[in-house]
Design an enzyme around this catalytic site. Structure first.
Site, PDB file in Angstrom:
ATOM      1  CE  LYS A  59     -24.417  26.427 -58.206  1.00 34.88           C
ATOM      2  NZ  LYS A  59     -25.085  27.877 -58.629  1.00 34.88           N
ATOM      3  CB  CYS A  73     -24.188  42.025 -49.002  1.00 38.62           C
ATOM      4  SG  CYS A  73     -22.600  42.271 -49.665  1.00 38.62           S
ATOM      5  CD  GLU A  84     -29.050  40.117 -46.375  1.00 33.95           C
ATOM      6  OE1 GLU A  84     -29.179  38.827 -46.379  1.00 33.95           O
ATOM      7  OE2 GLU A  84     -28.176  40.660 -47.001  1.00 33.95           O
ATOM      8  CD  GLU A 110     -16.417  38.545 -47.697  1.00 26.96           C
ATOM      9  OE1 GLU A 110     -17.237  39.629 -47.203  1.00 26.96           O
ATOM     10  OE2 GLU A 110     -15.281  38.630 -47.518  1.00 26.96           O
TER      11      GLU A 110
HETATM   12  O1  TXE Z   1     -28.768  32.937 -52.009  1.00 29.38           O
HETATM   13  P1  TXE Z   1     -28.033  31.604 -51.845  1.00 29.38           P
HETATM   14  P2  TXE Z   1     -30.161  33.177 -52.697  1.00 29.38           P
HETATM   15  C1  TXE Z   1     -29.019  37.019 -49.158  1.00 29.38           C
HETATM   16  C2  TXE Z   1     -30.243  37.659 -49.294  1.00 29.38           C
HETATM   17  C3  TXE Z   1     -31.068  36.523 -50.355  1.00 29.38           C
HETATM   18  C4  TXE Z   1     -30.744  35.237 -49.706  1.00 29.38           C
HETATM   19  C5  TXE Z   1     -30.785  34.065 -50.380  1.00 29.38           C
HETATM   20  O2  TXE Z   1     -30.801  37.646 -48.250  1.00 29.38           O
HETATM   21  O3  TXE Z   1     -32.522  36.833 -50.198  1.00 29.38           O
HETATM   22  O4  TXE Z   1     -29.251  35.427 -49.461  1.00 29.38           O
HETATM   23  O5  TXE Z   1     -30.424  34.237 -51.614  1.00 29.38           O
HETATM   24  C6  TXE Z   1     -25.221  28.626 -54.271  1.00 29.38           C
HETATM   25  N1  TXE Z   1     -24.019  24.522 -51.424  1.00 29.38           N
HETATM   26  N2  TXE Z   1     -28.068  37.139 -50.212  1.00 29.38           N
HETATM   27  O6  TXE Z   1     -30.861  32.101 -52.406  1.00 29.38           O
HETATM   28  O7  TXE Z   1     -28.759  30.353 -51.964  1.00 29.38           O
HETATM   29  C7  TXE Z   1     -26.136  29.314 -55.061  1.00 29.38           C
HETATM   30  O8  TXE Z   1     -26.384  28.356 -56.334  1.00 29.38           O
HETATM   31  C8  TXE Z   1     -23.170  25.370 -52.161  1.00 29.38           C
HETATM   32  C9  TXE Z   1     -26.988  37.847 -49.791  1.00 29.38           C
HETATM   33  O9  TXE Z   1     -29.982  33.428 -53.921  1.00 29.38           O
HETATM   34  O10 TXE Z   1     -26.888  31.887 -50.754  1.00 29.38           O
HETATM   35  C10 TXE Z   1     -25.568  30.618 -55.394  1.00 29.38           C
HETATM   36  O11 TXE Z   1     -24.474  30.361 -56.509  1.00 29.38           O
HETATM   37  N3  TXE Z   1     -23.576  26.615 -52.747  1.00 29.38           N
HETATM   38  C11 TXE Z   1     -25.819  38.018 -50.777  1.00 29.38           C
HETATM   39  C12 TXE Z   1     -24.703  31.171 -54.121  1.00 29.38           C
HETATM   40  O12 TXE Z   1     -24.776  29.929 -53.379  1.00 29.38           O
HETATM   41  C13 TXE Z   1     -25.043  26.798 -52.662  1.00 29.38           C
HETATM   42  C14 TXE Z   1     -26.015  37.962 -52.211  1.00 29.38           C
HETATM   43  C15 TXE Z   1     -25.636  31.953 -53.306  1.00 29.38           C
HETATM   44  O13 TXE Z   1     -27.075  31.785 -53.092  1.00 29.38           O
HETATM   45  C16 TXE Z   1     -25.671  26.058 -51.863  1.00 29.38           C
HETATM   46  C17 TXE Z   1     -27.182  37.149 -52.450  1.00 29.38           C
HETATM   47  C18 TXE Z   1     -25.206  24.900 -51.417  1.00 29.38           C
HETATM   48  N4  TXE Z   1     -26.161  24.106 -50.467  1.00 29.38           N
HETATM   49  C19 TXE Z   1     -28.010  36.863 -51.461  1.00 29.38           C
HETATM   50  N5  TXE Z   1     -26.902  26.432 -51.970  1.00 29.38           N
HETATM   51  C20 TXE Z   1     -24.603  38.894 -50.524  1.00 29.38           C
HETATM   52  N6  TXE Z   1     -23.975  38.805 -49.390  1.00 29.38           N
HETATM   53  O14 TXE Z   1     -24.276  39.703 -51.422  1.00 29.38           O
HETATM   54  C21 TXE Z   1     -26.891  27.508 -52.965  1.00 29.38           C
HETATM   55  N7  TXE Z   1     -25.788  27.512 -53.245  1.00 29.38           N
END
Ligand code: TXE
Length: 465
Positions: free
Chosen positions: A168, A277, A364, A243
């Site tokens: 996904k 990250c 963050e 992660e």
């Molecule tokens: O990440 P999400 P977002 C951090 C960064 C950013 C914040 C939010 O601070 O501003 O996270 O980013 C899926 N059940 N990082 O909103 O939502 C979603 O579709 C299952 C750090 O983009 O966490 C995507 O495929 N899955 C990070 C994935 O989760 C779900 C990199 C990540 O999205 C879900 C990115 C649910 N309920 C953002 N909701 C790093 N550590 O590198 C969302 N997703």
């Protein structure tokens, strides 16, 4: 206009409902993304394919990984162009960081498996061997910042260990995952082994995590989402690797080589517009070299050319943190503004004068924004570095005391006189709110397998060699 489709059992399906994929460089619509709930179908396809894929030998699966790497390599530039279009990152970064590493992920795990020692534990009167069986159907949920890089970091070890996959990808950046699926079909990769479902996280991602037949979830994304994933998966006893976010310190000691530290810390702060990250977004500098460091740092930052941040929403979030910094009493000494009318560009922003435990310096931001703080002793630097809820990474810049100080930082990895210098055999992952579990080398293969012990008692009547 690209039409992204779900890949299930080797077939693409046209979606009844879809939504837009927006280009961060100019705000244009570049693709349509399906919004169709097909997780059940994907799970069935993955279940059907698992016995066949799991029955291949490790060597045969490693050969497949090499074939995938070859196919990606033959499309290196096209994949980089797609990644640059979808994320707004410069093409060179997509070429040299994202796609190079995606190819390496497959090559590395293939080679690693060929050199894996047998796990045998001899007793006086028995021999134990460890078998690594596939977990089964696994769900891989990946983010938008390094789309193909972080997805393939999960796909390669999951395949190697005999699992079948439902991936996904982030709904913000689906293009290279879509292309990966097409490439797998083009090279005759067995149908149903890799299934790709697109769509919104709370819809498709959530139902993947909830599905009882999905036995493991490897998730990379935000800490808040990770918490939701854990809440759903843990009571079902799924294997879980999380992660999550970070707020990492770059620490410059008084004996640092500034010729090395300044470009290193600039890169750590602003690579991928600060959307990694591992980025070092809180910079701690010894008072005795603070002024000299700041002057060179600002000169280097003024030369930077960075891409946009990922989305309009994310741009608003990053800009709101800059407002917060001002409200908290910070001085914006570089950048601070949206830099172009089109797309989602923010200037490289440097903030001084804030307390190291302010919200701006501990939450963050995930954008091109760094804060700089002074310290007077190594002990104070350690205390400041450890005062966030995160514990992912960090770097220390010092001629003589780096390693000693690194050992005191509460995080999963610390670099000394370098940053993002990766050996794929080492454990990767965070402590505190930065995650649970480790990936990389044997840690990935352990996560994507069930270790089974077979203990054979020696037959006393036969002579032992
Ligand atoms: O990440 P999400 P977002 C951090 C960064 C950013 C914040 C939010 O601070 O501003 O996270 O980013 C899926 N059940 N990082 O909103 O939502 C979603 O579709 C299952 C750090 O983009 O966490 C995507 O495929 N899955 C990070 C994935 O989760 C779900 C990199 C990540 O999205 C879900 C990115 C649910 N309920 C953002 N909701 C790093 N550590 O590198 C969302 N997703």
């Amino acid at each position: 206009m690209i039409e992204v489709e779900n890949l299930i059992g080797g077939e693409y399906s046209t979606a009844a409902e879809s939504f837009d994929d927006i280009c961060p460089s100019d705000g244009s619509i570049i693709a349509s993304i399906p919004r169709t709930m097909m997780v059940d179908d994907a799970v069935k396809a993955a279940e059907n394919a698992q016995p066949g894929w799991g029955a291949l030998s490790l060597e045969q699966r490693a050969d497949w990984l090499d074939k995938i790497a070859d196919a990606l390599e033959s499309q290196h530039r096209q994949l980089a162009e797609l990644e640059a279009l979808d994320t707004g990152k410069p093409l060179e970064v997509a070429m040299e960081v994202d796609i190079s590493r995606s190819i390496e992920n497959f090559r590395f795990f293939a080679e690693f498996s060929r050199n894996m020692p047998e796990e045998v534990f001899e007793m006086e009167d028995a021999t134990n061997t460890v078998l690594r069986k596939p977990v089964g159907v696994v769900g891989l949920i990946s983010p938008w910042n390094l789309p193909l890089y972080l997805l393939t970091w999960k796909v390669a070890p999951a395949l190697l260990m005999g699992n079948t996959i439902i991936a996904k990808p982030s709904e913000i950046t689906p293009l290279t995952a879509h292309r990966l699926g097409q490439i797998l079909c083009e090279i005759g990769f067995p149908a149903g082994v890799v299934n790709i479902v697109h769509g919104y996280g709370p819809e498709i991602g959530q139902s993947l995590v909830e599905h009882p037949a999905v036995k493991a979830i490897s998730f990379t994304g935000g800490t808040a989402t990770g918490r939701l994933v854990a809440r759903t998966a843990a009571p079902m006893f799924k294997k879980l690797s999380l992660e999550l976010g970070g707020k990492n310190s770059s620490i410059i000691l008084d004996d640092a080589d500034l010729g090395l530290a300044v470009p290193g810390v600039v890169r750590a702060g602003f690579l991928n517009s600060g959307q990694i990250c591992l980025c070092g977004s809180r910079i701690l500098v010894h008072s005795s070299i603070y002024d000299e460091f700041l002057e060179s740092f600002l000169a280097a930052v003024s030369e930077l050319k960075i891409g946009p941040v990922i989305s309009e929403n994310h741009m608003a979030k990053v800009l709101s943190f800059i407002d917060l910094a001002v409200a908290e009493g910070g001085d914006i000494v570089a950048g601070g503004l949206r830099s172009e009318d089109d797309g989602f560009h923010i200037e490289a922003t440097v903030i001084t004068g804030l307390s190291h435990d302010s919200r701006t310096a501990t939450e963050e931001i995930f954008g091109p924004v760094v804060t700089i703080h002074r310290f007077d002793s190594d002990a104070e630097a350690v205390e400041m570095a450890n005062c966030t809820d995160y514990g992912l990474a960090g770097s220390v810049w010092s001629k003589n005391r780096g390693e000693e100080l690194a050992k005191q930082i509460e995080s999963g990895m610390v670099w000394v006189n370098t940053w993002l210098h990766r050996d794929l055999r080492v454990p990767f992952g965070g402590i505190k709110d930065s995650g649970v579990g480790r990936e990389g080398g044997m840690w990935s293969l352990g996560f994507f397998s069930e270790a089974i012990n077979i203990c054979v008692k020696h037959n006393d009547l036969q002579a032992r060699v």
